[in-house]
Design a protein around this motif. Structure first.
Motif, mmCIF file in Angstrom:
data_model
loop_
_atom_site.group_PDB
_atom_site.id
_atom_site.type_symbol
_atom_site.label_atom_id
_atom_site.label_comp_id
_atom_site.label_asym_id
_atom_site.label_seq_id
_atom_site.Cartn_x
_atom_site.Cartn_y
_atom_site.Cartn_z
ATOM 1 N N GLU A 2 48.062 32.270 45.562
ATOM 2 C CA GLU A 2 47.448 31.803 46.811
ATOM 3 C C GLU A 2 46.359 32.812 47.174
ATOM 4 O OE1 GLU A 2 47.819 29.391 49.064
ATOM 5 O OE2 GLU A 2 49.561 28.256 48.364
ATOM 6 N N LEU A 3 45.118 32.408 47.068
ATOM 7 C CA LEU A 3 44.015 33.318 47.318
ATOM 8 C C LEU A 3 43.350 33.020 48.651
ATOM 9 C CD1 LEU A 3 42.247 33.448 43.830
ATOM 10 C CD2 LEU A 3 43.877 35.085 44.767
ATOM 11 N N ASP A 4 42.896 34.078 49.280
ATOM 12 C CA ASP A 4 42.071 33.946 50.464
ATOM 13 C C ASP A 4 40.788 33.203 50.087
ATOM 14 O OD1 ASP A 4 39.656 35.399 52.107
ATOM 15 O OD2 ASP A 4 41.435 35.111 53.344
ATOM 16 N N TRP A 5 40.213 32.456 51.042
ATOM 17 C CA TRP A 5 39.035 31.646 50.734
ATOM 18 C C TRP A 5 37.879 32.494 50.225
ATOM 19 C CZ3 TRP A 5 34.280 32.383 52.911
ATOM 20 C CH2 TRP A 5 34.228 33.136 54.090
ATOM 21 N N ARG A 6 37.810 33.747 50.678
ATOM 22 C CA ARG A 6 36.725 34.613 50.228
ATOM 23 C C ARG A 6 36.896 34.996 48.761
ATOM 24 N NH1 ARG A 6 37.599 38.678 55.176
ATOM 25 N NH2 ARG A 6 39.714 38.115 54.517
ATOM 26 N N LEU A 7 38.136 35.240 48.351
ATOM 27 C CA LEU A 7 38.391 35.549 46.947
ATOM 28 C C LEU A 7 38.200 34.313 46.073
ATOM 29 C CD1 LEU A 7 41.522 37.883 47.226
ATOM 30 C CD2 LEU A 7 39.112 38.519 46.932
ATOM 31 N N GLU A 8 38.580 33.151 46.604
ATOM 32 C CA GLU A 8 38.341 31.917 45.865
ATOM 33 C C GLU A 8 36.841 31.681 45.678
ATOM 34 O OE1 GLU A 8 40.129 28.277 46.795
ATOM 35 O OE2 GLU A 8 42.186 29.050 46.828
ATOM 36 N N LEU A 9 36.055 31.952 46.728
ATOM 37 C CA LEU A 9 34.604 31.814 46.628
ATOM 38 C C LEU A 9 34.060 32.731 45.543
ATOM 39 C CD1 LEU A 9 31.872 30.775 47.677
ATOM 40 C CD2 LEU A 9 31.925 32.632 49.363
ATOM 41 N N HIS A 10 34.523 33.972 45.534
ATOM 42 C CA HIS A 10 34.096 34.933 44.511
ATOM 43 C C HIS A 10 34.455 34.434 43.116
ATOM 44 C CE1 HIS A 10 33.520 38.689 42.352
ATOM 45 N NE2 HIS A 10 34.780 38.638 41.945
ATOM 46 N N THR A 19 28.003 36.476 42.869
ATOM 47 C CA THR A 19 29.316 36.930 42.399
ATOM 48 C C THR A 19 29.500 38.421 42.651
ATOM 49 O OG1 THR A 19 29.353 35.233 40.668
ATOM 50 C CG2 THR A 19 30.822 37.118 40.393
ATOM 51 N N LEU A 20 28.500 39.207 42.274
ATOM 52 C CA LEU A 20 28.592 40.657 42.473
ATOM 53 C C LEU A 20 28.625 41.003 43.955
ATOM 54 C CD1 LEU A 20 26.100 41.870 39.713
ATOM 55 C CD2 LEU A 20 28.594 41.885 39.635
ATOM 56 N N LEU A 21 27.828 40.291 44.759
ATOM 57 C CA LEU A 21 27.796 40.568 46.195
ATOM 58 C C LEU A 21 29.140 40.256 46.845
ATOM 59 C CD1 LEU A 21 26.218 41.358 48.720
ATOM 60 C CD2 LEU A 21 25.456 38.966 48.899
ATOM 61 N N THR A 22 29.699 39.082 46.541
ATOM 62 C CA THR A 22 31.000 38.734 47.124
ATOM 63 C C THR A 22 32.103 39.648 46.595
ATOM 64 O OG1 THR A 22 31.276 37.023 45.402
ATOM 65 C CG2 THR A 22 30.413 36.320 47.550
ATOM 66 N N GLY A 23 31.943 40.140 45.362
ATOM 67 C CA GLY A 23 32.917 41.090 44.837
ATOM 68 C C GLY A 23 32.929 42.387 45.631
ATOM 69 N N VAL A 24 31.742 42.889 45.940
ATOM 70 C CA VAL A 24 31.640 44.118 46.736
ATOM 71 C C VAL A 24 32.171 43.902 48.147
ATOM 72 C CG1 VAL A 24 30.022 45.764 47.758
ATOM 73 C CG2 VAL A 24 29.714 45.026 45.385
#
Length: 262
Positions: A114-122, A186-191
């Motif tokens: 179960e991932l947070d929506w931000r991690l799913e977006l990433h 991808t890199l931005l949301t990862g950071v």
């Protein structure tokens, strides 16, 4: 499992129909093989949707991620083919998608979360970036093969079904441009969203991804500023893609399959 086998069969059938069209051996009309490819893509997507509903979360294990990238590549290939003369991509992409789907379907190790929506977006941005840039790498190989055939005056059947060099090169850089934007996101949301983005386990993945981003960015800059094309563009594209494959699937292979860490 039956859906997996049917989807894989549709992929292989679509690839075979593309080969027949390229060789002009009584191949089916474009509408038939495109319908076959679309059916395979739809069943492929359905396989993952049903798995997520059953497991109660998003599975991004090695084989699941590989299958999703294969799904993205096959969807993009079918889209390209529907709008032009790039059905030849299907000869390579559809068998890859079938193999990745079968590997996912028969894999024992699945890790649903179960991932947070931000991690799913990433995660989704990463998968889309890899799929788009993988298509760009295949286009680069096709460009190189076509240039070599033209230099050697070897005008075989497969070269005649490809778009002109300028059109193929334009599509290559468009794909790289879209993939570069997705990789940047991808890199931005990862950071921003991944708390341990620069942790020890992810450091090599982060560094290799950043290097790939730099190479793709330098290629786009060189194209805009100096008009880079041809063999130079092919080399830079394949180098950047190799770094990206090592960053994502290389790290996942070592951590999940060799070391057994989810």
């Amino acid at each position: 499992m039956s859906i997996v086998l049917i989807a894989a069969a549709f992929y292989l059938l679509a690839g075979w129909l593309v080969v027949r069209r390229l060789l002009a051996v009584g191949g089916a009309r474009a509408g038939f093989w495109l319908l076959t490819a679309l059916s395979a893509v739809a069943l492929h997507a359905l396989t993952h949707v049903l798995a997520w509903r059953q497991e109660g979360g998003l599975d991004l294990h090695f084989f699941a991620a590989l299958s999703l990238v294969g799904l993205g590549m096959s969807a993009l290939t079918t889209l390209y083919a529907a709008g032009g003369r790039l059905g030849a991509l299907g000869v390579v992409v559809y068998p890859i998608a079938a193999a990745s789907l079968l590997a996912y379907g028969f894999a024992d190790s699945r890790v649903a979360r179960e991932l947070d929506w931000r991690l799913e977006l990433h995660a989704w941005l990463a998968l889309l970036a890899y799929a788009t840039l993988a298509i760009a790498a295949l286009l680069a190989i096709m460009l190189w093969l076509q240039e070599r055939a033209l230099r050697r005056h070897q005008f075989r059947g497969w070269t005649r079904v490809l778009p002109p060099l300028t059109e193929l090169e334009t599509l290559l850089f468009r794909s790289i441009g879209v993939g570069f934007v997705l990789l940047s996101a991808t890199l931005l949301t990862g950071v921003l969203f991944v708390h341990d983005f620069f942790a020890q386990r992810l450091m090599h993945k982060s560094v290799l991804s950043a290097l790939s981003w730099l190479v793709f960015g330098a290629l786009l800059l060189g194209r805009w500023r100096y008009g880079w094309r041809g063999t130079r563009a092919v080399r830079w594209t394949l180098t950047a893609m190799a770094l990206l494959v090592l960053a994502f699937f290389g790290s996942k292979f070592v951590l999940e399959l060799l070391l057994g860490r989810a």
